[in-house]
Design an enzyme around this catalytic site. Structure first.
Site, PDB file in Angstrom:
ATOM      1  N   ASP A 108      47.358 -10.497  -4.692  1.00 13.77           N
ATOM      2  CA  ASP A 108      48.630 -11.169  -4.893  1.00 13.77           C
ATOM      3  C   ASP A 108      48.761 -11.591  -6.338  1.00 13.77           C
ATOM      4  O   ASP A 108      48.459 -12.717  -6.707  1.00 13.77           O
ATOM      5  CB  ASP A 108      48.703 -12.395  -3.974  1.00 13.77           C
ATOM      6  CG  ASP A 108      49.982 -13.163  -4.182  1.00 13.77           C
ATOM      7  OD1 ASP A 108      50.904 -12.630  -4.825  1.00 13.77           O
ATOM      8  OD2 ASP A 108      50.057 -14.302  -3.700  1.00 13.77           O
ATOM      9  N   ASP A 137      30.696  -0.132  -6.237  1.00 15.60           N
ATOM     10  CA  ASP A 137      32.093  -0.437  -5.898  1.00 15.60           C
ATOM     11  C   ASP A 137      32.950   0.680  -6.445  1.00 15.60           C
ATOM     12  O   ASP A 137      32.477   1.799  -6.643  1.00 15.60           O
ATOM     13  CB  ASP A 137      32.464  -1.784  -6.573  1.00 15.60           C
ATOM     14  CG  ASP A 137      33.591  -2.515  -5.862  1.00 15.60           C
ATOM     15  OD1 ASP A 137      34.747  -2.092  -6.002  1.00 15.60           O
ATOM     16  OD2 ASP A 137      33.306  -3.510  -5.166  1.00 15.60           O
ATOM     17  N   ASP A 182      37.889  -9.885 -21.312  1.00 14.93           N
ATOM     18  CA  ASP A 182      37.081 -10.925 -20.677  1.00 14.93           C
ATOM     19  C   ASP A 182      35.787 -10.360 -20.074  1.00 14.93           C
ATOM     20  O   ASP A 182      35.017 -11.089 -19.454  1.00 14.93           O
ATOM     21  CB  ASP A 182      37.899 -11.631 -19.584  1.00 14.93           C
ATOM     22  CG  ASP A 182      37.942 -13.148 -19.786  1.00 14.93           C
ATOM     23  OD1 ASP A 182      37.296 -13.638 -20.742  1.00 14.93           O
ATOM     24  OD2 ASP A 182      38.606 -13.834 -18.993  1.00 14.93           O
ATOM     25  N   ASP A 194      29.749   7.525 -12.174  1.00 16.07           N
ATOM     26  CA  ASP A 194      30.772   7.676 -11.145  1.00 16.07           C
ATOM     27  C   ASP A 194      30.270   8.706 -10.119  1.00 16.07           C
ATOM     28  O   ASP A 194      30.310   9.914 -10.382  1.00 16.07           O
ATOM     29  CB  ASP A 194      32.084   8.141 -11.800  1.00 16.07           C
ATOM     30  CG  ASP A 194      33.220   8.311 -10.788  1.00 16.07           C
ATOM     31  OD1 ASP A 194      32.942   8.362  -9.581  1.00 16.07           O
ATOM     32  OD2 ASP A 194      34.384   8.416 -11.238  1.00 16.07           O
ATOM     33  N   HIS A 228      39.717  -3.337  -7.883  1.00 16.74           N
ATOM     34  CA  HIS A 228      38.790  -4.083  -7.019  1.00 16.74           C
ATOM     35  C   HIS A 228      37.430  -4.273  -7.714  1.00 16.74           C
ATOM     36  O   HIS A 228      36.882  -5.373  -7.754  1.00 16.74           O
ATOM     37  CB  HIS A 228      38.636  -3.341  -5.690  1.00 16.74           C
ATOM     38  CG  HIS A 228      37.766  -4.000  -4.682  1.00 16.74           C
ATOM     39  ND1 HIS A 228      36.402  -3.726  -4.578  1.00 16.74           N
ATOM     40  CD2 HIS A 228      38.037  -4.923  -3.730  1.00 16.74           C
ATOM     41  CE1 HIS A 228      35.903  -4.446  -3.590  1.00 16.74           C
ATOM     42  NE2 HIS A 228      36.859  -5.186  -3.061  1.00 16.74           N
ATOM     43  N   VAL A 275      33.456 -13.334 -19.277  1.00 16.55           N
ATOM     44  CA  VAL A 275      32.957 -14.121 -20.404  1.00 16.55           C
ATOM     45  C   VAL A 275      33.497 -15.545 -20.309  1.00 16.55           C
ATOM     46  O   VAL A 275      34.699 -15.754 -20.148  1.00 16.55           O
ATOM     47  CB  VAL A 275      33.385 -13.474 -21.738  1.00 16.55           C
ATOM     48  CG1 VAL A 275      32.945 -14.329 -22.916  1.00 16.55           C
ATOM     49  CG2 VAL A 275      32.807 -12.062 -21.844  1.00 16.55           C
ATOM     50  N   ASN A 335      35.400 -18.554 -23.884  1.00 14.77           N
ATOM     51  CA  ASN A 335      36.092 -17.800 -24.934  1.00 14.77           C
ATOM     52  C   ASN A 335      37.585 -18.127 -24.980  1.00 14.77           C
ATOM     53  O   ASN A 335      38.375 -17.370 -25.530  1.00 14.77           O
ATOM     54  CB  ASN A 335      35.884 -16.285 -24.752  1.00 14.77           C
ATOM     55  CG  ASN A 335      36.470 -15.762 -23.445  1.00 14.77           C
ATOM     56  OD1 ASN A 335      36.781 -16.548 -22.552  1.00 14.77           O
ATOM     57  ND2 ASN A 335      36.596 -14.458 -23.315  1.00 14.77           N
ATOM     58  N   TYR A 360      22.303  -4.786   8.157  1.00  9.06           N
ATOM     59  CA  TYR A 360      20.964  -4.197   8.278  1.00  9.06           C
ATOM     60  C   TYR A 360      19.926  -5.305   8.212  1.00  9.06           C
ATOM     61  O   TYR A 360      20.038  -6.232   7.404  1.00  9.06           O
ATOM     62  CB  TYR A 360      20.693  -3.187   7.150  1.00  9.06           C
ATOM     63  CG  TYR A 360      21.475  -1.907   7.298  1.00  9.06           C
ATOM     64  CD1 TYR A 360      21.216  -1.025   8.335  1.00  9.06           C
ATOM     65  CD2 TYR A 360      22.491  -1.595   6.406  1.00  9.06           C
ATOM     66  CE1 TYR A 360      21.944   0.144   8.478  1.00  9.06           C
ATOM     67  CE2 TYR A 360      23.232  -0.432   6.538  1.00  9.06           C
ATOM     68  CZ  TYR A 360      22.953   0.433   7.581  1.00  9.06           C
ATOM     69  OH  TYR A 360      23.692   1.578   7.732  1.00  9.06           O
ATOM     70  N   ASP A 412      24.550 -14.873   6.228  1.00  6.74           N
ATOM     71  CA  ASP A 412      23.670 -15.900   5.679  1.00  6.74           C
ATOM     72  C   ASP A 412      24.371 -17.145   5.167  1.00  6.74           C
ATOM     73  O   ASP A 412      23.904 -18.258   5.355  1.00  6.74           O
ATOM     74  CB  ASP A 412      22.842 -15.299   4.528  1.00  6.74           C
ATOM     75  CG  ASP A 412      21.907 -14.212   5.017  1.00  6.74           C
ATOM     76  OD1 ASP A 412      21.042 -14.533   5.843  1.00  6.74           O
ATOM     77  OD2 ASP A 412      22.057 -13.057   4.600  1.00  6.74           O
ATOM     78  N   SER A 421      35.027  -9.552  -0.024  1.00  9.50           N
ATOM     79  CA  SER A 421      34.774  -8.864  -1.299  1.00  9.50           C
ATOM     80  C   SER A 421      34.745  -9.838  -2.463  1.00  9.50           C
ATOM     81  O   SER A 421      34.062  -9.600  -3.461  1.00  9.50           O
ATOM     82  CB  SER A 421      35.903  -7.870  -1.600  1.00  9.50           C
ATOM     83  OG  SER A 421      35.663  -6.629  -1.025  1.00  9.50           O
TER      84      SER A 421
END
Ligand code: CA
Length: 455
Positions: A128, A173, A182, A214, A230, A241, A244, A341, A370, A401
């Site tokens: 968004d 990803d 940044d 890739d 993403h 960073v 800054n 897993y 967890d 994510s």
């Protein structure tokens, strides 16, 4: 079984891996049953492809016989399993029941296992860009305002020192915009590789992999434009960073980021995920101070190939931090992979909202998840399109994510502060410092949310 892993982690990695080799299989369903379960649940896979793990002593004649038996041809070499055994991706010449093919292959003496090439996807639920509340609530938690109550307290940790420049994290990803102002200072450059000379200088199997690789397009370009949003968002939460006077700050302001891109526009495959994990494990084994991989993705069914790969990462002392998923369900009853897993180096992460509630979309599980971390309304870095050019920007996304990279950043922060800490100690520190949170009671193993203040 997972309930006691919080306590086992404090006894050390060596003991754990001796005691638990093959753990989760002797006592539970067989590998074959786990793989077939995913097919029964109609989890998505690549049509007419199959992953086949040969046993270590299998010769070429036998491999050829097996391929002919199921009418297949070799598409790609994916990994080396136990004692160098080949994991091969095959293309099936004609449409046939994958269940039948898998059952047939499990009867063959030269085959350890066979499984679908599952399709996975990233685990954000919304983006968004017009969200108007610009506060990085996930980084605070100081009770100074109601809006900042449930963050990770990273800002408190920053007050002492936030130098993470010796620590590297791997992002599995989409690719990421390493040129984003940044992020640019924190883009790790593979020191063993001379950019653009067409030679695999460091002999890791990948030519000119300076910022990563890739695996989707099989090239060294880990940033291919606005569709890498993403991965770029995840990168910013881990290590944008800080200090800054620009945009956002990550949990660890100066951590170095290396990319293994495997998610394309239609998701990614387990075959490429396996390659991506092994890519980082190889860096770790060569001595890179890599602390964890961030895995804000999930889907597909049980993969013995991926299980074995994450286990190889564990042996190399590399954490695998994974999103619990966004189905709003209990992972203890319906396992979500890869976060589910049963391996000691995995930290499975649920998503929290800024009001301290577990996000409605977040998966949970008192044995299989967890900890929770900020996941809703998270501002971070993205690439965006402007007048046909790709420019740097910021946006608010939500999902497990977005929660996961807070924990990956926390692992980097702990490693920066405690350079001799091994993976089990870092995980132990993250889980034991979780702040008890009412909405998480009975929902996650620690019953708490990320708190890095005491790191
Ligand atoms: Ca290389």
């Amino acid at each position: 079984m997972k309930k006691d892993r919080l306590f086992r982690i404090s006894i050390g990695m060596v003991v754990i891996f001796v005691c638990c080799a093959g753990f989760g299989r002797q006592n539970g369903p067989s590998v074959q049953a786990l793989i077939l379960e995913g097919l029964k649940q109609n989890r998505p896979f690549v049509a007419n492809e199959i992953l086949v793990q040969f046993r270590a002593d299998t010769n070429d004649t036998e491999k050829k016989r097996v391929r002919e038996l199921i009418g297949s041809s070799k598409k790609d070499d994916i990994a080396k399993g136990k004692n160098g055994a080949d994991l091969e991706l095959m293309t099936l010449a004609k449409a046939q029941s994958l269940r039948a093919v898998i059952n047939n292959l499990f009867q063959e003496k030269s085959i350890e296992f066979a499984e679908p090439n599952w399709i996975v996807h990233h685990t954000d639920i919304s983006n968004d860009p017009y969200f108007t509340n610009g506060s990085l609530w996930g980084m605070y938690g100081d009770n100074t305002s109601p809006a900042n109550q449930f963050g990770s307290r990273a800002s408190e940790a920053w007050a002492t020192s936030a130098d993470c420049s010796d620590v590297v994290v791997g992002i599995i990803d989409e690719g990421y915009m390493y040129t984003h102002p940044d992020l640019a200072a924190n883009a790790y450059k593979n020191p063993g590789e001379i950019a653009g000379n067409g030679i695999d200088d460091d002999s890791n199997g990948y030519v000119d992999d300076v910022y990563g690789w890739d695996f989707d397009k099989k090239d060294n370009s880990v940033f291919d434009g606005v569709k890498d949003d993403h991965g770029t968002h995840v990168a910013g939460t881990i290590g944008a960073v800080g200090g800054n006077s620009q945009g956002v700050a990550g949990v660890c302001w100066s951590v170095k980021i290396l990319s293994a891109k495997f998610l394309g526009n239609r998701g990614g495959t387990i075959a490429n995920a396996i390659k991506a994990v092994d890519y980082f494990t190889a860096f770790k084994l060569k001595g890179l101070n890599l602390v964890a991989t961030n895995n804000s993705w999930g889907g597909g069914g049980y993969s013995q190939g991926l299980y074995a790969t994450i286990q190889r990462a564990a042996v190399a002392d590399l954490l695998f931090i994974a999103a619990a998923g966004n189905d709003g369900r209990n992972n203890d009853t319906t396992i979500s992979y890869p976060s589910g897993y049963d391996l000691e180096n995995i930290i499975a992460v649920a998503a929290l909202t800024s009001t301290g509630a577990m996000a409605s979309y977040s998966n949970y599980g008192s044995r299989s998840v967890d900890i929770a971390a900020p996941g809703s309304g998270i501002w971070s870095t993205i690439p965006k399109s402007s007048f046909h050019r790709t420019v740097s920007a910021y946006a608010s996304y939500s999902g497990t994510s977005m929660a996961t990279p807070h924990v990956t950043g926390a692992a980097a922060l702990y490693k920066a502060r405690n350079p001799s800490a091994i993976a089990s100690e870092i995980k132990d520190a993250i889980l034991h410092s979780a702040t008890p949170t009412p909405s998480l009671k009975g929902k996650v193993l620690t019953e708490g949310r990320l708190n890095v203040e005491t790191f």
